[in-house]
Scaffold this motif. Sequence first.
Motif, PDB file in Angstrom:
ATOM      1  N   GLY A 171      -0.251  19.967   0.181  1.00 44.71           N
ATOM      2  CA  GLY A 171      -0.098  19.169   1.557  1.00 44.71           C
ATOM      3  C   GLY A 171      -1.373  18.548   1.865  1.00 44.71           C
ATOM      4  N   PRO A 172      -2.768  19.039   1.800  1.00 49.48           N
ATOM      5  CA  PRO A 172      -3.852  18.449   2.221  1.00 49.48           C
ATOM      6  C   PRO A 172      -4.004  17.309   1.343  1.00 49.48           C
ATOM      7  N   LEU A 173      -3.791  17.200   0.045  1.00 50.39           N
ATOM      8  CA  LEU A 173      -3.908  16.204  -0.843  1.00 50.39           C
ATOM      9  C   LEU A 173      -2.999  14.869  -0.396  1.00 50.39           C
ATOM     10  N   ALA A 174      -1.599  15.511   0.068  1.00 45.39           N
ATOM     11  CA  ALA A 174      -0.811  14.349   0.366  1.00 45.39           C
ATOM     12  C   ALA A 174      -1.195  13.337   1.544  1.00 45.39           C
ATOM     13  N   GLU A 175      -1.980  14.439   2.385  1.00 45.17           N
ATOM     14  CA  GLU A 175      -2.300  13.900   3.724  1.00 45.17           C
ATOM     15  C   GLU A 175      -3.557  12.931   3.407  1.00 45.17           C
ATOM     16  N   ARG A 176      -4.196  13.164   2.362  1.00 44.80           N
ATOM     17  CA  ARG A 176      -4.998  12.123   1.784  1.00 44.80           C
ATOM     18  C   ARG A 176      -4.542  11.032   0.873  1.00 44.80           C
TER      19      ARG A 176
ATOM     20  N   ILE B 294      -2.539  11.228  -1.768  1.00 42.69           N
ATOM     21  CA  ILE B 294      -2.675  11.559  -3.118  1.00 42.69           C
ATOM     22  C   ILE B 294      -1.513  12.600  -3.551  1.00 42.69           C
ATOM     23  N   VAL B 295      -0.532  12.025  -4.241  1.00 45.07           N
ATOM     24  CA  VAL B 295       0.468  13.032  -4.538  1.00 45.07           C
ATOM     25  C   VAL B 295       0.353  13.538  -6.133  1.00 45.07           C
ATOM     26  N   VAL B 296       0.088  14.889  -5.823  1.00 44.81           N
ATOM     27  CA  VAL B 296       0.111  15.656  -7.065  1.00 44.81           C
ATOM     28  C   VAL B 296       1.593  16.519  -7.178  1.00 44.81           C
ATOM     29  N   ALA B 297       1.785  17.320  -8.336  1.00 42.98           N
ATOM     30  CA  ALA B 297       3.074  18.056  -8.326  1.00 42.98           C
ATOM     31  C   ALA B 297       2.606  19.269  -8.362  1.00 42.98           C
ATOM     32  N   GLY B 298       3.569  20.425  -7.765  1.00 43.60           N
ATOM     33  CA  GLY B 298       3.383  21.852  -7.850  1.00 43.60           C
ATOM     34  C   GLY B 298       3.635  22.162  -9.140  1.00 43.60           C
ATOM     35  N   GLY B 299       3.693  23.683  -9.307  1.00 45.18           N
ATOM     36  CA  GLY B 299       4.027  24.372 -10.646  1.00 45.18           C
ATOM     37  C   GLY B 299       5.633  23.985 -10.904  1.00 45.18           C
TER      38      GLY B 299
ATOM     39  N   ILE C 203       5.567  31.340 -13.146  1.00 46.75           N
ATOM     40  CA  ILE C 203       4.051  30.938 -12.681  1.00 46.75           C
ATOM     41  C   ILE C 203       3.862  29.960 -11.462  1.00 46.75           C
ATOM     42  N   ALA C 204       5.237  29.439 -11.123  1.00 44.16           N
ATOM     43  CA  ALA C 204       5.188  28.037 -10.414  1.00 44.16           C
ATOM     44  C   ALA C 204       3.974  28.306  -9.197  1.00 44.16           C
ATOM     45  N   SER C 205       4.002  29.195  -8.576  1.00 39.45           N
ATOM     46  CA  SER C 205       3.099  29.143  -7.183  1.00 39.45           C
ATOM     47  C   SER C 205       1.594  29.158  -7.636  1.00 39.45           C
ATOM     48  N   GLU C 206       1.267  29.258  -8.936  1.00 36.10           N
ATOM     49  CA  GLU C 206      -0.126  29.727  -9.555  1.00 36.10           C
ATOM     50  C   GLU C 206      -0.750  28.418  -9.859  1.00 36.10           C
ATOM     51  N   TYR C 207      -0.155  27.323 -10.004  1.00 40.20           N
ATOM     52  CA  TYR C 207      -0.837  26.106 -10.540  1.00 40.20           C
ATOM     53  C   TYR C 207      -0.283  24.733 -10.033  1.00 40.20           C
ATOM     54  N   PHE C 208      -0.909  23.791 -10.279  1.00 38.85           N
ATOM     55  CA  PHE C 208      -0.325  22.434  -9.716  1.00 38.85           C
ATOM     56  C   PHE C 208      -0.743  21.422 -11.123  1.00 38.85           C
ATOM     57  N   ARG C 209       0.133  20.241 -11.045  1.00 36.12           N
ATOM     58  CA  ARG C 209      -0.118  19.224 -12.102  1.00 36.12           C
ATOM     59  C   ARG C 209      -0.281  18.078 -11.475  1.00 36.12           C
ATOM     60  N   VAL C 210      -1.487  17.410 -12.429  1.00 33.27           N
ATOM     61  CA  VAL C 210      -2.040  15.899 -12.030  1.00 33.27           C
ATOM     62  C   VAL C 210      -1.506  15.170 -13.363  1.00 33.27           C
ATOM     63  N   GLY C 211      -0.966  13.953 -13.152  1.00 33.94           N
ATOM     64  CA  GLY C 211      -0.704  13.205 -14.210  1.00 33.94           C
ATOM     65  C   GLY C 211      -1.947  12.064 -14.392  1.00 33.94           C
ATOM     66  N   HIS C 212      -2.487  11.700 -15.489  1.00 37.41           N
ATOM     67  CA  HIS C 212      -3.513  10.820 -15.582  1.00 37.41           C
ATOM     68  C   HIS C 212      -2.861  10.182 -16.961  1.00 37.41           C
TER      69      HIS C 212
ATOM     70  N   PRO D  31       0.828  -1.244   0.030  1.00 37.89           N
ATOM     71  CA  PRO D  31       0.067   0.043   0.023  1.00 37.89           C
ATOM     72  C   PRO D  31       0.940   1.162   0.092  1.00 37.89           C
ATOM     73  N   HIS D  32       0.574   2.242  -0.840  1.00 39.93           N
ATOM     74  CA  HIS D  32       1.351   3.541  -0.768  1.00 39.93           C
ATOM     75  C   HIS D  32       0.604   4.821  -1.166  1.00 39.93           C
ATOM     76  N   LYS D  33       1.163   5.823  -1.127  1.00 43.51           N
ATOM     77  CA  LYS D  33       0.297   7.230  -1.627  1.00 43.51           C
ATOM     78  C   LYS D  33       0.060   6.950  -3.070  1.00 43.51           C
ATOM     79  N   LEU D  34      -1.046   7.256  -3.680  1.00 40.36           N
ATOM     80  CA  LEU D  34      -1.176   7.293  -5.108  1.00 40.36           C
ATOM     81  C   LEU D  34      -0.278   8.482  -5.521  1.00 40.36           C
ATOM     82  N   LEU D  35       0.454   7.913  -6.542  1.00 43.70           N
ATOM     83  CA  LEU D  35       1.414   8.955  -7.228  1.00 43.70           C
ATOM     84  C   LEU D  35       0.873   9.303  -8.681  1.00 43.70           C
ATOM     85  N   VAL D  36       0.323  10.646  -8.764  1.00 44.29           N
ATOM     86  CA  VAL D  36      -0.380  11.272  -9.977  1.00 44.29           C
ATOM     87  C   VAL D  36       0.299  12.411 -10.124  1.00 44.29           C
ATOM     88  N   ILE D  37       1.740  12.511 -10.095  1.00 48.82           N
ATOM     89  CA  ILE D  37       2.486  13.336 -10.860  1.00 48.82           C
ATOM     90  C   ILE D  37       2.809  13.274 -12.259  1.00 48.82           C
TER      91      ILE D  37
END
Length: 391
Positions: A333-338, A340-345, A350-359, A11-17
């Motif tokens: 952070g809140p997603l990682a606590e749940r 789910i690991v997504v990536a920042g910008g 514009i790095a602080s303005e968006y996040f990245r999700v891999g699908h 079992p592990h955190k869902l990696l969706v970067i």
Amino acid sequence: MSSAQSFQQAPHKLLVIPGPVECSDSILYANASPSVSHVSPAFISVFGDCLRMLRKVLYAEKTGQPFMIAGSGTLGWDQTAANLVEPGEECLVLNHGYFGDSFADCLETYGAKVTVLKAAIGGIVDEKELTKALKEKKFKLVTITHVDTSTGVLAPAARYAELIHQASPDTLIALDAVCAAGSEEIRFDDWGIDVVVTAPQKGLGVPPGLSLVMASKKALGVLNARKAPVSSYYVSWRRWLPIMEAYEAGQPKYFATPPVQLVTALNVGLKQILDDSPSLQDRFQIHKDVSKYVKDELEKMGCGFVPLSRDHSANGMTAARYPQGIKAADVLGPLAERDIVVAGGLHKDIASEYFRVGHMGVTAVDKSRGDVDKILKNVKEVLDKARAKQA
Ligand SMILES: *Cc1c(COP(=O)(O)O)cnc(C)c1O
């Protein structure tokens, strides 16, 4: 004792970067296969089959020569620059973000003179500007980042290739498809691409550690005709070509030891892509459908997007702008606590303005996992929570 059928990853955190991504159990089981000689008949056929399957995944069966070398995706830039460009030669980089900057850097490291056509953030290089640049100077090589993972921009690679062939037929075309192969259709032969650079850990859904490159006959001709020696030892195709040919011919030959287990894992991953359901063609459509669904749902939650148009948005990932009033700290952070690991910008402006999700990979293709709905449900909950706190 474990077997391929009974093996289950921990079992592990869902990696969706946008890479590395989740791997199927059978791929990870193959990645833990027992030691075997890199020149044994059993391994030679595993390696040779990987090369044959790579040609199929990239539609490169007419003109493609695959190279599979230990390293990361980045090593493909070094292979391109060291083998195809001589010091002082002109290269053109079509830049849609961070990975365009880096490919340019790599070419300069090997002495190339680099011209960069830089799109506005989230935009694409204008066709007229490309044609104009090609008329002004003769370029040895043009690079296109198929999906720039920093912005989620999908380049119109087929169209750019057409324009380059029209304006400058001798110019080589290199496609950085590290974040595209397996999730975006790439027609190596039909589009007339000379180098595709990719890696296992993104759309192909296999652990990282290999540089996968497809080179055209034209590219190998350019290598043969070069005057300056290849300015690298490890990435010289002169050393690797006989090795790749030997593996495909079923013969043992050594230059440098391949990562045996990882190649075995890639073999399983490529077989799943080519032989299992969905078909390769359906796989691309599934990525488009999943991408539309993710983007539509995020839009309903108030998110915008870094790409300025859906027409040039990647299908294997989404670069989503935070809704008004929401910050990175409200989401990552809140997603990682749940779990789910997504990536920042990643784009520095514009790095602080968006996040990245891999699908991509199993997250997109294996619906039974429920990854996509799990991501969306949790993103919605953390956004609602952040808004409630502000109210
Ligand atoms: C990830 C990525 C790379 C670099 O690959 P590594 O395996 O991290 O070296 C290069 N180009 C693009 C477009 C990528 O997404």
